[in-house]
Scaffold this motif. Structure first.
Motif, PDB file in Angstrom:
ATOM      1  N   GLY A  33      -6.998   3.367  13.516  1.00  0.00           N
ATOM      2  CA  GLY A  33      -8.362   3.556  13.000  1.00  0.00           C
ATOM      3  C   GLY A  33      -9.150   4.651  13.690  1.00  0.00           C
ATOM      4  O   GLY A  33     -10.139   5.149  13.142  1.00  0.00           O
ATOM      5  N   LYS A  53     -10.582   8.304  12.377  1.00  0.00           N
ATOM      6  CA  LYS A  53     -11.721   8.607  11.486  1.00  0.00           C
ATOM      7  C   LYS A  53     -13.052   8.087  12.010  1.00  0.00           C
ATOM      8  O   LYS A  53     -14.057   8.256  11.342  1.00  0.00           O
ATOM      9  CB  LYS A  53     -11.441   8.107  10.069  1.00  0.00           C
ATOM     10  CG  LYS A  53     -11.110   6.655   9.934  1.00  0.00           C
ATOM     11  CD  LYS A  53     -10.840   6.327   8.470  1.00  0.00           C
ATOM     12  CE  LYS A  53     -10.491   4.859   8.330  1.00  0.00           C
ATOM     13  NZ  LYS A  53     -10.065   4.523   6.990  1.00  0.00           N
ATOM     14  N   GLU A  73       0.849  -1.191   0.000  1.00  0.00           N
ATOM     15  CA  GLU A  73       0.000   0.000   0.000  1.00  0.00           C
ATOM     16  C   GLU A  73       0.887   1.245   0.000  1.00  0.00           C
ATOM     17  O   GLU A  73       1.968   1.231   0.592  1.00  0.00           O
ATOM     18  CB  GLU A  73      -0.813   0.033   1.294  1.00  0.00           C
ATOM     19  CG  GLU A  73      -2.260  -0.335   1.145  1.00  0.00           C
ATOM     20  CD  GLU A  73      -2.978  -0.067   2.463  1.00  0.00           C
ATOM     21  OE1 GLU A  73      -4.121   0.359   2.404  1.00  0.00           O
ATOM     22  OE2 GLU A  73      -2.392  -0.277   3.536  1.00  0.00           O
ATOM     23  N   ALA A  79      -2.002   5.737   1.640  1.00  0.00           N
ATOM     24  CA  ALA A  79      -3.121   4.804   1.888  1.00  0.00           C
ATOM     25  C   ALA A  79      -3.027   4.235   3.304  1.00  0.00           C
ATOM     26  O   ALA A  79      -4.035   4.074   3.997  1.00  0.00           O
ATOM     27  CB  ALA A  79      -3.106   3.697   0.849  1.00  0.00           C
ATOM     28  N   GLN A  80      -1.798   3.943   3.741  1.00  0.00           N
ATOM     29  CA  GLN A  80      -1.647   3.409   5.112  1.00  0.00           C
ATOM     30  C   GLN A  80      -2.038   4.456   6.154  1.00  0.00           C
ATOM     31  O   GLN A  80      -2.723   4.155   7.118  1.00  0.00           O
ATOM     32  CB  GLN A  80      -0.198   2.977   5.357  1.00  0.00           C
ATOM     33  CG  GLN A  80       0.179   1.705   4.636  1.00  0.00           C
ATOM     34  CD  GLN A  80       1.589   1.262   5.005  1.00  0.00           C
ATOM     35  OE1 GLN A  80       1.924   1.125   6.168  1.00  0.00           O
ATOM     36  NE2 GLN A  80       2.416   1.050   4.010  1.00  0.00           N
ATOM     37  N   GLU A 124      -4.052   6.873   5.794  1.00  0.00           N
ATOM     38  CA  GLU A 124      -5.508   7.067   5.772  1.00  0.00           C
ATOM     39  C   GLU A 124      -6.249   5.900   6.393  1.00  0.00           C
ATOM     40  O   GLU A 124      -7.212   6.088   7.125  1.00  0.00           O
ATOM     41  CB  GLU A 124      -5.982   7.273   4.333  1.00  0.00           C
ATOM     42  CG  GLU A 124      -5.998   8.748   4.003  1.00  0.00           C
ATOM     43  CD  GLU A 124      -6.327   9.037   2.554  1.00  0.00           C
ATOM     44  OE1 GLU A 124      -6.057  10.165   2.150  1.00  0.00           O
ATOM     45  OE2 GLU A 124      -6.816   8.132   1.837  1.00  0.00           O
ATOM     46  N   SER A 125      -5.773   4.677   6.134  1.00  0.00           N
ATOM     47  CA  SER A 125      -6.574   3.544   6.630  1.00  0.00           C
ATOM     48  C   SER A 125      -6.364   3.298   8.122  1.00  0.00           C
ATOM     49  O   SER A 125      -7.324   3.102   8.847  1.00  0.00           O
ATOM     50  CB  SER A 125      -6.318   2.277   5.815  1.00  0.00           C
ATOM     51  OG  SER A 125      -4.964   1.898   5.924  1.00  0.00           O
ATOM     52  N   VAL A 126      -5.117   3.343   8.602  1.00  0.00           N
ATOM     53  CA  VAL A 126      -4.921   3.024  10.024  1.00  0.00           C
ATOM     54  C   VAL A 126      -4.566   4.240  10.889  1.00  0.00           C
ATOM     55  O   VAL A 126      -4.613   4.184  12.104  1.00  0.00           O
ATOM     56  CB  VAL A 126      -3.867   1.901  10.234  1.00  0.00           C
ATOM     57  CG1 VAL A 126      -4.439   0.564   9.869  1.00  0.00           C
ATOM     58  CG2 VAL A 126      -2.581   2.165   9.497  1.00  0.00           C
TER      59      VAL A 126
END
Ligand code: AKG
Length: 304
Positions: A170, A173, A6, A10-11, A13-15
């Motif tokens: 996480g 968000k 990733e 992206a990392q 944003e996702s975690v």
């Protein structure tokens, strides 16, 4: 897609965090280490007034306590260590910040740059918190404020092995769950891993963890384990006045001085005015959000 393949954006944003190696160019490694040792020593002996004191988790850091867990304002010209601003404006670091913020170089805003060190006399710890969202806000406000935090990126770059920071992946968000909220007390946790979903972030020298500063996080400081970690953030001007309180609560009036302008001008000789432009964007934000008499009017993000 595996986490390894990733993109770093992206990392993040996702975690809510991502570890990136090798952001200190080899020619700045020794000068930065030496400047950190001098700054830490000067602060510990009471010779640098801008510091984070044991017993106080958040600004303002006022009081007589002499044990410190941080040195504030590394780019302050009176500290006399221009290598900090040199690194803050270095090319690779700016490129990574642009990638993570998904912004153009002309949007990068100079913000905070501090050093986190181990206390020398007694251990200390920070409670679970998000940097600009108190747990007292309701769920609607919590979700609205989580949107704003995407206009800045914060990072810790370890110069020594560092396992002080804990995060709950996480939570940058989503609203906290009732069990998570229940553990967000004004007091540092006995065991941070009791928080549902918490992990310890361990860094090796030269590694940087970028994190969304509204990820739920806390930290523990063991006075017997040396810590020397660069702690900074950079903003995206498209966030407008939303970032003002979080940044300007750390009294930054010194960024407007001729001494600061001269220091950046010298550093910028090879870099086309990059740092001077970045600080100008912060000055514009400070001017736009100052009270009519020029005072700061936004208060503090957190208490404690
Ligand atoms: O010590 C750390 O790495 C985290 C510091 C922190 O959470 C803060 O300054 O709000």
């Amino acid at each position: 897609m595996s986490l390894e393949s990733e993109s770093i954006k992206a990392q993040l944003e996702s975690v809510g965090y991502v570890v990136v190696p090798d952001l200190i160019p080899p020619h700045l490694d020794l000068p930065l280490n030496e400047a950190c040792l001098r700054a830490a020593e000067r602060t510990r002996i009471g010779n640098w007034p801008h510091r984070r004191i044991v017993g106080k988790q958040f600004p303002p850091f006022e009081g007589d306590e002499t044990d410190v867990w941080g040195v504030q304002h590394l780019m302050h010209p009176e500290l006399g260590e221009p290598v900090f601003a040199e690194w803050y404006g270095s090319q690779r670091l700016r490129e990574v910040c642009c990638e993570l913020l998904d912004c153009q170089p002309e949007n990068l805003q100079m913000e905070l740059f501090n050093l986190l060190v181990n206390p020398s006399q007694k251990p200390f710890a920070l409670r679970w918190h998000r940097d600009d969202i108190p747990t007292s806000v309701d769920r609607t406000e919590e979700l609205a404020r989580l949107e704003i935090s995407s206009f800045g990126v914060q990072w810790n770059t370890a110069l020594l092995p560092d396992s002080s920071l804990y995060v709950v992946p996480g939570t940058h968000k989503v609203a906290l769950t009732p069990p998570q909220r229940a553990l967000c007390t004004p007091f540092a946790p006995k065991n941070p891993l009791d928080m549902p979903g918490a992990i310890k972030v361990s860094l090796q020298p030269g590694e940087t963890v970028f994190y969304n500063n509204n990820i739920l996080h806390c930290a523990t400081y063991d006075n017997s384990i040396p810590r020397m970690t660069l702690h900074a953030c950079m903003g995206d001007t498209r966030g407008g006045e939303n970032r003002a309180r979080n940044i300007l609560q750390h009294d930054l009036r010194w960024i407007k001085t001729p001494h600061m302008a001269r220091m950046l001008e010298v550093l910028d000789q090879k870099d086309g005015g990059i740092r001077s432009q970045m600080v100008q964007r912060l000055i514009q934000l400070a001017d736009a959000t100052a009270g009519e008499d020029g005072s700061r009017s936004l208060g503090y993000s957190l208490e404690g």
